[in-house]
Design a protein around this motif. Structure first.
Motif, short mmCIF file in Angstrom:
data_model
loop_
_atom_site.label_atom_id
_atom_site.label_comp_id
_atom_site.label_asym_id
_atom_site.label_seq_id
_atom_site.Cartn_x
_atom_site.Cartn_y
_atom_site.Cartn_z
N TYR A 27 0.82 -1.21 0.00
CA TYR A 27 0.00 0.00 0.00
C TYR A 27 0.86 1.26 0.00
O TYR A 27 0.35 2.38 0.05
CB TYR A 27 -0.97 0.01 1.20
CG TYR A 27 -0.32 -0.32 2.52
CD1 TYR A 27 0.54 0.57 3.14
CD2 TYR A 27 -0.55 -1.55 3.14
CE1 TYR A 27 1.15 0.26 4.34
CE2 TYR A 27 0.05 -1.87 4.35
CZ TYR A 27 0.90 -0.95 4.94
OH TYR A 27 1.50 -1.26 6.14
N GLY A 68 9.19 8.46 8.56
CA GLY A 68 9.90 8.37 7.28
C GLY A 68 8.92 7.95 6.20
O GLY A 68 7.72 8.15 6.35
N GLY A 69 9.43 7.24 5.21
CA GLY A 69 10.49 6.26 5.16
C GLY A 69 10.62 5.55 6.50
O GLY A 69 9.69 5.50 7.28
N GLU A 70 11.77 4.98 6.72
CA GLU A 70 11.97 4.28 7.99
C GLU A 70 12.99 5.05 8.84
O GLU A 70 14.19 5.05 8.52
CB GLU A 70 12.43 2.84 7.72
CG GLU A 70 12.75 2.04 8.96
CD GLU A 70 11.74 2.25 10.10
OE1 GLU A 70 10.52 2.13 9.87
OE2 GLU A 70 12.18 2.55 11.24
N THR A 96 7.45 6.84 14.67
CA THR A 96 6.65 5.85 13.94
C THR A 96 7.63 5.01 13.14
O THR A 96 8.40 5.56 12.34
CB THR A 96 5.64 6.53 13.00
OG1 THR A 96 4.75 7.31 13.78
CG2 THR A 96 4.82 5.49 12.25
N THR A 97 7.60 3.71 13.35
CA THR A 97 8.65 2.85 12.78
C THR A 97 8.08 1.48 12.40
O THR A 97 7.05 1.08 12.94
CB THR A 97 9.79 2.67 13.81
OG1 THR A 97 10.66 1.64 13.35
CG2 THR A 97 9.28 2.28 15.19
N SER A 120 4.47 -0.34 13.18
CA SER A 120 3.51 -0.83 12.19
C SER A 120 3.59 -2.35 12.10
O SER A 120 4.68 -2.91 11.94
CB SER A 120 3.83 -0.22 10.82
OG SER A 120 3.84 1.19 10.96
N MET A 191 -5.08 4.56 2.56
CA MET A 191 -5.28 5.85 1.88
C MET A 191 -4.63 5.83 0.50
O MET A 191 -3.71 5.04 0.25
CB MET A 191 -4.64 6.97 2.72
CG MET A 191 -5.28 7.16 4.06
SD MET A 191 -4.43 8.43 5.02
CE MET A 191 -3.12 7.50 5.78
N MET A 324 3.61 8.24 0.22
CA MET A 324 3.69 8.33 1.68
C MET A 324 5.14 8.30 2.17
O MET A 324 5.52 9.04 3.07
CB MET A 324 2.92 7.14 2.25
CG MET A 324 2.87 7.07 3.74
SD MET A 324 1.74 8.26 4.42
CE MET A 324 0.73 7.22 5.46
N1 SAM Z 1 8.36 3.12 8.16
C1 SAM Z 1 7.61 3.57 9.28
C2 SAM Z 1 6.48 2.62 9.61
O1 SAM Z 1 6.37 1.58 8.95
O2 SAM Z 1 5.72 2.91 10.52
C3 SAM Z 1 7.11 5.01 9.21
C4 SAM Z 1 6.55 5.49 7.91
S1 SAM Z 1 5.08 4.70 7.38
C5 SAM Z 1 4.75 5.62 5.90
C6 SAM Z 1 3.93 5.29 8.58
C7 SAM Z 1 2.59 4.59 8.63
O3 SAM Z 1 1.90 4.84 7.45
C8 SAM Z 1 2.68 3.07 8.77
O4 SAM Z 1 1.88 2.67 9.86
C9 SAM Z 1 2.10 2.56 7.48
O5 SAM Z 1 1.41 1.36 7.66
C10 SAM Z 1 1.17 3.68 7.10
N2 SAM Z 1 0.87 3.74 5.68
C11 SAM Z 1 1.71 3.74 4.63
N3 SAM Z 1 1.04 3.82 3.47
C12 SAM Z 1 -0.26 3.89 3.81
C13 SAM Z 1 -1.47 4.00 3.05
N4 SAM Z 1 -1.46 4.04 1.74
N5 SAM Z 1 -2.63 4.07 3.74
C14 SAM Z 1 -2.65 4.02 5.09
N6 SAM Z 1 -1.55 3.92 5.85
C15 SAM Z 1 -0.37 3.85 5.21
#
Ligand code: SAM
Length: 329
Positions: A27, A68-70, A96-97, A120, A191, A324
């Protein structure tokens, strides 16, 4: 203060430390990854801390979330967190990781003053994890969560995105597992932010569906609505509490009217919303010699232009050109 033209005040700053990630969640980005930002474009650790300091000391930011990213891939993370937690007034600092590497870093991050983490985790099954994230790292995430808890980075929150036909049968097991571990689970509606533009409204598992799935096995009662404030998650007491579960209906139950967030991308752009189509460049101004006061003024002007809502339901909605991972989720 960072006040917009609708009277909302941004106090919650999300800072992306890198656009790189070691997972490829479907996603979010394609299996082959993306063209990462060249390092000269990334803010340095000193530049990040300078902008965060301006946000906290001059502009009323009270919460700083590194993402991030991570963010665990950013080598200077512990240093950046440590310098953030010494600011006055002391902001809440969280991360957030995806949890990979947290087993090693949770202790040093806690020692640097990190308050808590959101990790996550979309599935309890290692094979499903590999299918969803294109990497065989499920065990690392579970170990990272345990380390965060042991280091006192509590409440440990878990973010889960459900995808139809992949992990939507796991809503109940995920909640049961998080309750057992003492983690607070929050489901996030998927999203339209993936780099491949593969999101579809029909495929999205909605907040209503998630609540229906959970209600078959748990007694959910809405938590005090007044407490929600600007928090994106609608929270429910599970079986009378005190344990809770959150559902973030970003698409079907938008909370833009109470939004108090502002974002800083890894290349130094202020973004008012995940779905914004405009950014304001602080990095170029900073590298061109702008003073703290000038940067604060630019930042205030950027927030003033924040739109009323993300507009996903608007027929003219356009998915932002940055995915994202590049914005900072
Ligand atoms: N890498 C980190 C992580 O995995 O939490 C931080 C960045 S990540 C973009 C932050 C959160 O956004 C994560 O919980 C991820 O599942 C969520 N995320 C990423 N793409 C998404 C999307 N298209 N819709 C909803 N949540 C999304």
């Amino acid at each position: 203060m960072l006040r917009d033209s609708f009277g909302r005040v941004a106090t919650d700053l999300r800072v992306s430390l890198t656009d790189k990630c070691n997972l490829r969640c479907t996603y979010c980005m394609p299996p082959e990854g993306l063209d990462w930002l060249p390092s000269a474009k990334l803010l340095t650790a000193d530049e990040i801390v300078r902008l965060v300091t301006i946000g906290v000391e001059r502009l009323g930011i009270t919460e700083v979330r590194y993402t991030g990213g991570e963010p665990l891939l950013r080598r200077e993370l512990v240093d950046i967190v440590g310098r953030t937690t010494t600011l006055t007034p002391r902001p809440q600092v969280s991360l957030t990781t995806n949890g990979i590497g947290l087993a090693r870093l949770a202790g040093p991050l806690a020692a640097a003053g990190l308050d808590r983490v959101n990790v996550s985790l979309d599935t309890l099954d290692a094979a499903t994890f590999k299918r969803l994230a294109h990497r065989d790292r499920h065990a690392d995430v579970i170990a990272g969560l345990a380390a965060a808890d042991a280091a006192g980075l509590r409440p440990v929150k878990v973010n889960a995105v459900l995808m139809r036909g992949i992990n939507d049968h796991e809503a109940v097991p995920l909640l049961r597992w998080c309750l057992d571990q003492g983690y607070e689970l929050r489901f996030i509606e998927q999203m339209p932010l993936d780099a491949q533009h593969g999101w579809s409204r029909e495929d999205m598992v909605t907040a209503d569906e998630i609540l229906k799935l959970l209600s078959a096995s748990f007694d959910l009662t809405p938590d005090d609505l007044e407490e929600r404030g600007s928090a994106p998650a609608e929270r429910f007491l599970v079986d009378g509490g005190p344990a809770r579960v959150g559902v973030i209906g970003s698409v079907t139950r938008p909370f833009c009217g109470a939004c108090d967030r502002v974002r800083l991308t890894a290349d130094g752009q202020v973004r008012n919303c995940l779905f914004a189509t405009e950014e304001s460049d602080l990095k170029t101004a900073m590298r061109g010699g702008a003073s703290d006061e000038e940067l604060a003024e630019r930042w205030m002007a950027a927030v003033l232009r924040k739109r009323a809502g993300h507009g996903i339901d608007d027929p003219s909605f356009l998915q932002p050109s940055r995915p994202m991972s590049a914005i900072g989720g």
